[in-house]
Design an enzyme around this catalytic site. Structure first.
Site, PDB file in Angstrom:
ATOM      1  N   ASP A  49     -34.484  61.327  22.495  1.00  0.00           N
ATOM      2  CA  ASP A  49     -33.909  61.734  21.123  1.00  0.00           C
ATOM      3  C   ASP A  49     -33.774  60.469  20.335  1.00  0.00           C
ATOM      4  O   ASP A  49     -33.886  60.530  19.163  1.00  0.00           O
ATOM      5  CB  ASP A  49     -32.400  62.241  21.448  1.00  0.00           C
ATOM      6  CG  ASP A  49     -32.526  63.709  21.790  1.00  0.00           C
ATOM      7  OD1 ASP A  49     -33.456  64.316  21.998  1.00  0.00           O
ATOM      8  OD2 ASP A  49     -31.233  64.390  21.821  1.00  0.00           O
ATOM      9  N   ASN A  93     -35.768  68.091  20.073  1.00  0.00           N
ATOM     10  CA  ASN A  93     -34.638  68.932  20.186  1.00  0.00           C
ATOM     11  C   ASN A  93     -33.382  67.858  20.040  1.00  0.00           C
ATOM     12  O   ASN A  93     -32.476  67.981  20.467  1.00  0.00           O
ATOM     13  CB  ASN A  93     -34.607  69.470  21.501  1.00  0.00           C
ATOM     14  CG  ASN A  93     -33.826  70.521  21.591  1.00  0.00           C
ATOM     15  OD1 ASN A  93     -32.961  70.963  20.581  1.00  0.00           O
ATOM     16  ND2 ASN A  93     -33.463  70.992  22.781  1.00  0.00           N
ATOM     17  N   ARG A 123     -31.118  76.540  16.620  1.00  0.00           N
ATOM     18  CA  ARG A 123     -29.954  75.769  16.632  1.00  0.00           C
ATOM     19  C   ARG A 123     -29.573  75.790  14.950  1.00  0.00           C
ATOM     20  O   ARG A 123     -30.149  75.400  14.201  1.00  0.00           O
ATOM     21  CB  ARG A 123     -29.788  74.674  17.031  1.00  0.00           C
ATOM     22  CG  ARG A 123     -30.433  74.670  18.791  1.00  0.00           C
ATOM     23  CD  ARG A 123     -30.503  72.983  19.079  1.00  0.00           C
ATOM     24  NE  ARG A 123     -29.201  72.418  19.111  1.00  0.00           N
ATOM     25  CZ  ARG A 123     -29.112  70.962  19.654  1.00  0.00           C
ATOM     26  NH1 ARG A 123     -30.097  70.464  20.024  1.00  0.00           N
ATOM     27  NH2 ARG A 123     -28.115  70.612  19.658  1.00  0.00           N
ATOM     28  N   ASP A 317     -19.188  68.026  26.062  1.00  0.00           N
ATOM     29  CA  ASP A 317     -20.512  67.663  26.759  1.00  0.00           C
ATOM     30  C   ASP A 317     -20.174  67.530  28.436  1.00  0.00           C
ATOM     31  O   ASP A 317     -20.787  67.745  29.193  1.00  0.00           O
ATOM     32  CB  ASP A 317     -21.403  66.517  26.160  1.00  0.00           C
ATOM     33  CG  ASP A 317     -21.941  67.046  25.263  1.00  0.00           C
ATOM     34  OD1 ASP A 317     -22.174  68.391  24.804  1.00  0.00           O
ATOM     35  OD2 ASP A 317     -22.836  65.994  24.396  1.00  0.00           O
ATOM     36  N   GLU A 345     -28.505  72.564  23.343  1.00  0.00           N
ATOM     37  CA  GLU A 345     -29.839  72.387  24.039  1.00  0.00           C
ATOM     38  C   GLU A 345     -30.350  73.841  24.414  1.00  0.00           C
ATOM     39  O   GLU A 345     -31.393  74.206  24.204  1.00  0.00           O
ATOM     40  CB  GLU A 345     -30.068  71.495  24.983  1.00  0.00           C
ATOM     41  CG  GLU A 345     -30.109  70.015  24.573  1.00  0.00           C
ATOM     42  CD  GLU A 345     -28.803  69.457  23.954  1.00  0.00           C
ATOM     43  OE1 GLU A 345     -27.856  70.136  23.936  1.00  0.00           O
ATOM     44  OE2 GLU A 345     -28.855  68.197  23.724  1.00  0.00           O
ATOM     45  N   HIS A 389     -31.270  68.455  29.480  1.00  0.00           N
ATOM     46  CA  HIS A 389     -30.850  67.232  30.103  1.00  0.00           C
ATOM     47  C   HIS A 389     -29.520  67.412  31.052  1.00  0.00           C
ATOM     48  O   HIS A 389     -29.480  67.000  32.140  1.00  0.00           O
ATOM     49  CB  HIS A 389     -30.700  66.091  29.437  1.00  0.00           C
ATOM     50  CG  HIS A 389     -30.024  66.195  28.214  1.00  0.00           C
ATOM     51  ND1 HIS A 389     -28.979  64.994  27.691  1.00  0.00           N
ATOM     52  CD2 HIS A 389     -29.408  67.092  27.322  1.00  0.00           C
ATOM     53  CE1 HIS A 389     -28.200  65.447  26.710  1.00  0.00           C
ATOM     54  NE2 HIS A 389     -28.563  66.741  26.396  1.00  0.00           N
ATOM     55  N   ARG A 390     -28.441  67.897  30.171  1.00  0.00           N
ATOM     56  CA  ARG A 390     -27.049  67.964  31.092  1.00  0.00           C
ATOM     57  C   ARG A 390     -27.090  69.173  32.420  1.00  0.00           C
ATOM     58  O   ARG A 390     -26.356  68.891  33.197  1.00  0.00           O
ATOM     59  CB  ARG A 390     -25.996  68.268  30.024  1.00  0.00           C
ATOM     60  CG  ARG A 390     -25.955  67.056  29.017  1.00  0.00           C
ATOM     61  CD  ARG A 390     -24.611  66.949  28.210  1.00  0.00           C
ATOM     62  NE  ARG A 390     -24.563  65.871  27.273  1.00  0.00           N
ATOM     63  CZ  ARG A 390     -24.755  64.596  27.490  1.00  0.00           C
ATOM     64  NH1 ARG A 390     -24.924  64.203  28.758  1.00  0.00           N
ATOM     65  NH2 ARG A 390     -24.747  63.565  26.507  1.00  0.00           N
ATOM     66  N   LYS A 415     -34.308  63.109  27.832  1.00  0.00           N
ATOM     67  CA  LYS A 415     -33.475  63.225  26.356  1.00  0.00           C
ATOM     68  C   LYS A 415     -32.451  62.020  26.441  1.00  0.00           C
ATOM     69  O   LYS A 415     -32.408  61.497  25.372  1.00  0.00           O
ATOM     70  CB  LYS A 415     -32.727  64.552  26.414  1.00  0.00           C
ATOM     71  CG  LYS A 415     -32.378  64.944  25.069  1.00  0.00           C
ATOM     72  CD  LYS A 415     -31.951  65.998  24.994  1.00  0.00           C
ATOM     73  CE  LYS A 415     -32.007  67.107  23.697  1.00  0.00           C
ATOM     74  NZ  LYS A 415     -31.053  66.563  22.652  1.00  0.00           N
TER      75      LYS A 415
END
Ligand code: DC
Length: 643
Positions: A49, A93, A123, A317, A345, A389-390, A415
């Site tokens: 990112d 993204n 998004r 998050d 995401e 990623h999360r 990311k």
């Protein structure tokens, strides 16, 4: 599909230096670019990112450079709007690049196109575009209305007045407006329509704007005023804090896996809202301490983490990490006010529910909440990560539940946290595995079983699994070269090991699998790649605390490549033949030394020459020649290696 297997871990403990915060990195880069003067940015996050933002700034005429071999950057600010007046930007993204750049470009008086990966085009961005239109920006949708990709045309910007913007879909719209509006030079007010979500992210934006010399007046979280004549000026040098969202995985690891686990790079005074994840952990019983630039978590002093029902709007998050933590709580948990997950995401509410069910949790999914009932015992699962990623990072914590976990597409962590899995492994103590291999009749089975007894570990005799597969195939009338059919049988094979007996369904097959027919059959089915592949997960599932001794061909290479100790146990063919001879005589069976020796030599040659999983000492295995040793001495040798 690429994946990573995480071994089950017994505990987590250690210290981690966090990568820089994504939110701070991308905001700082943009502000440094728009500011007057040169900014030295230290500890910038290296990630996808941030790379998208750096590429975009370069394309827009901003000069920046990276100090070789470090995460330190120099950015020469352009002191206002971007100098390049025509550009096409691809932003992957990266929401933290897309939204603020859209706003800044709308006020830059040029022709720009902004696009991203397909998910970025799903998004929403309409609320931001509507807000910008109120001051005369001209932005067109190149695909679906309300979504990227976008074409930005020079507008007739009418600065001043009031811009209204929705605050209940993404706080990044407000962040984008706040950062861009000082470019107009006029006093402008922003009024937030609807309840503002993710307020701590706005706090980060305001704190950083202030570092760059623009002080926004605000009235609660509903009205913000950018003063007239505001201009961004470089603060000279600026340090990027460690990523507080990334900290959550390690703090949770400490709370679940005993701890203490310390993260360095964020502390009690952080400007990032996600540091409040630590408070959430403390509320559910974890022991948490914090200093100026570190936070540390460990398990509750007594008992388990407590079930919870929490409004998590302020830490959207890090809240994903709490969804996994819920699996380790002492009862059903509720995570509420997390509707923004749906436009991240991926649709994180739905993704989380789907994947949590795979590990055995019962999950209820609402428009803006999740209810999670932890399972009695977690199941091994293959976790999909949805290019998020999360998802990948928080599901790594499953490995602390005693079962391993497979994470698909692990590179998506790039990311925000390249190297995450190595860092995570550095704080985890995997369940130890002692892999013992060697030629037939080397005594490896006997030694392995005794070592397991001495350590109180489980024992996996992988050869017996191939023997049972061969037996089951013969009983089902499947020819022993029917690879696909036997592989299918191997997956669902109802084999179990109880009190030293081997069961196939209800049937005790301990003796029959040792017979000649099963030995020959086992060596045939063991040569079929699909059968070996079908048995991998079954064998890995034997790895449970406190440890495992695994005996067989590919234990240290394929099944447990990260085994703690690998032993290649052998003896000369003469010694092995003699041992076999004695065994047979003791059992009152006929035996002939010469033919035993000949058989062994032939089998050795076949075993080491075969295509699939040949018998070979792996380079990292310790060679143990037991020719002149008693069993007890061999066991002691292995135990010494373990210690
Ligand atoms: O160790 P054993 O004799 O019980 O093994 C039976 C057969 O299975 C033998 O031909 C070797 C093979 N085998 C294998 O290929 N891979 C293993 N991990 C274990 C055994």
């Amino acid at each position: 599909m690429e994946y990573i297997e995480l071994a089950p871990a017994l505990s987590a403990r250690g210290c981690v230096r966090l990568p820089g915060s994504k939110s701070i990195s991308n905001r700082t880069l943009l502000l440094a670019a728009l500011a007057e003067g040169r900014t030295e940015i230290r500890d910038l996050l290296s990630s996808d990112d941030v790379d998208r933002m750096l590429e975009a700034l370069a394309a827009l005429g901003v000069q920046w450079s990276r100090e070789a071999g470090s995460d330190h950057y120099i950015v020469d600010g352009v002191g206002g709007a971007f100098p390049v007046k025509s550009a096409k930007l691809f932003l992957g993204n990266a929401g933290t690049a897309f939204r603020p750049l859209t706003a800044a470009l709308a006020l830059s008086g040029g022709e720009y196109e902004l696009s991203g990966v397909p998910r970025m085009h799903e998004r929403p961005i309409g609320d931001l575009i509507d807000g910008l239109a109120q001051i005369g920006a001209r932005i067109k949708y190149l695909g679906n209305g309300g979504f990227p990709p976008l074409a930005v045309h020079p507008g007739e910007i009418r600065p001043g007045g009031v811009v209204k913007i929705r605050g209940d879909v993404s706080s990044q719209f407000l962040t984008a407006l706040l950062m861009a509006l000082p470019l107009t030079g006029e006093e402008t007010a922003i009024e937030v329509v609807g309840e503002l979500i993710s307020k701590p992210y706005i706090a980060i934006t305001l704190a950083l704007m202030e570092r760059f010399g623009v002080r926004v007046k605000r009235d609660g979280w509903a009205r913000f005023v950018i003063p007239g004549g505001a201009r961004y000026c470089s603060p000279g040098r600026i340090f990027v804090e460690g990523d507080a969202s990334s900290a959550s995985y390690f703090l949770a690891a400490g709370a679940i896996g005993g701890g203490p686990v310390r993260v360095e790079g964020v502390g009690a005074d952080s400007i990032q809202g996600d540091v409040r994840f630590a408070e959430a952990l403390a509320q559910i019983g974890a022991q948490v301490e914090a200093g100026e630039s570190w936070i540390e978590a460990r398990a509750p002093e007594v008992g388990r983490l407590k079930a919870f029902d929490m409004d998590l709007n302020h830490i959207p998050d890090a809240a994903m990490t709490l969804a996994i933590t819920a699996l380790f709580a002492d009862g059903p948990c509720r995570l509420t006010n997390i509707a923004s997950w749906r436009v991240k995401e991926t649709d994180r509410i739905s993704a989380m529910a789907t994947e949590l069910r795979k590990v055995g949790a019962e999950v209820e999914e609402g428009a803006d909440y999740l209810r999670i009932v932890p399972p009695v015992a977690l199941r091994y699962a293959e976790i999909d990560t949805y290019d998020d990623h999360r998802m990948a990072m928080c599901f790594a914590l499953i490995s602390l539940g005693g079962k391993g976990v497979r994470i698909n597409d692990p590179k998506c962590v790039n990311k925000t946290f390249p190297g995450f899995f190595d860092t995570f492994a550095s704080v985890c103590s995997p369940v130890p595995v002692i892999a013992i291999d060697g030629p037939s009749a080397s005594g490896k089975g006997t030694v392995a079983a005794l070592v397991a007894d001495a350590l109180g570990y489980r024992y996996l005799d992988s050869g017996s699994i191939y023997r049972i597969v061969a037996l089951a195939a013969m009983r089902a009338g499947i020819p022993l070269d029917a690879e696909t059919d036997i592989a299918r049988l191997a997956v669902t094979l109802p084999a179990s090991f109880e009190h030293g007996r081997v069961l196939l369904g209800e049937d005790d097959v301990s003796d029959v699998i040792r017979g000649e027919e099963c030995s020959v059959g086992a060596s045939k089915v063991a040569a079929l790649p699909a059968v070996r592949a079908a048995l991998v997960t079954r064998q890995r599932n034997y790895r449970v605390g406190p440890g495992l001794v695994a005996d067989g061909r590919d234990m240290g290479s394929v099944i447990f490549p990260d085994a703690t100790v690998k032993i290649f146990l052998t003896a000369t063919a003469e010694v092995r033949a003699e041992r076999r001879y004695k065994q047979l005589i003791e059992k009152g069976l006929p035996a002939n030394m010469d033919s035993l020796l000949r058989d062994l030599r032939e089998r050795d040659a076949r075993d080491s020459g075969r295509q699939v999983a040949p018998l070979q000492k792996t380079p990292d295995a310790v060679l143990l020649d037991t020719s002149g040793m008693s069993i007890g001495q061999a066991v002691d040798f292995v135990l010494d290696q373990v210690r």
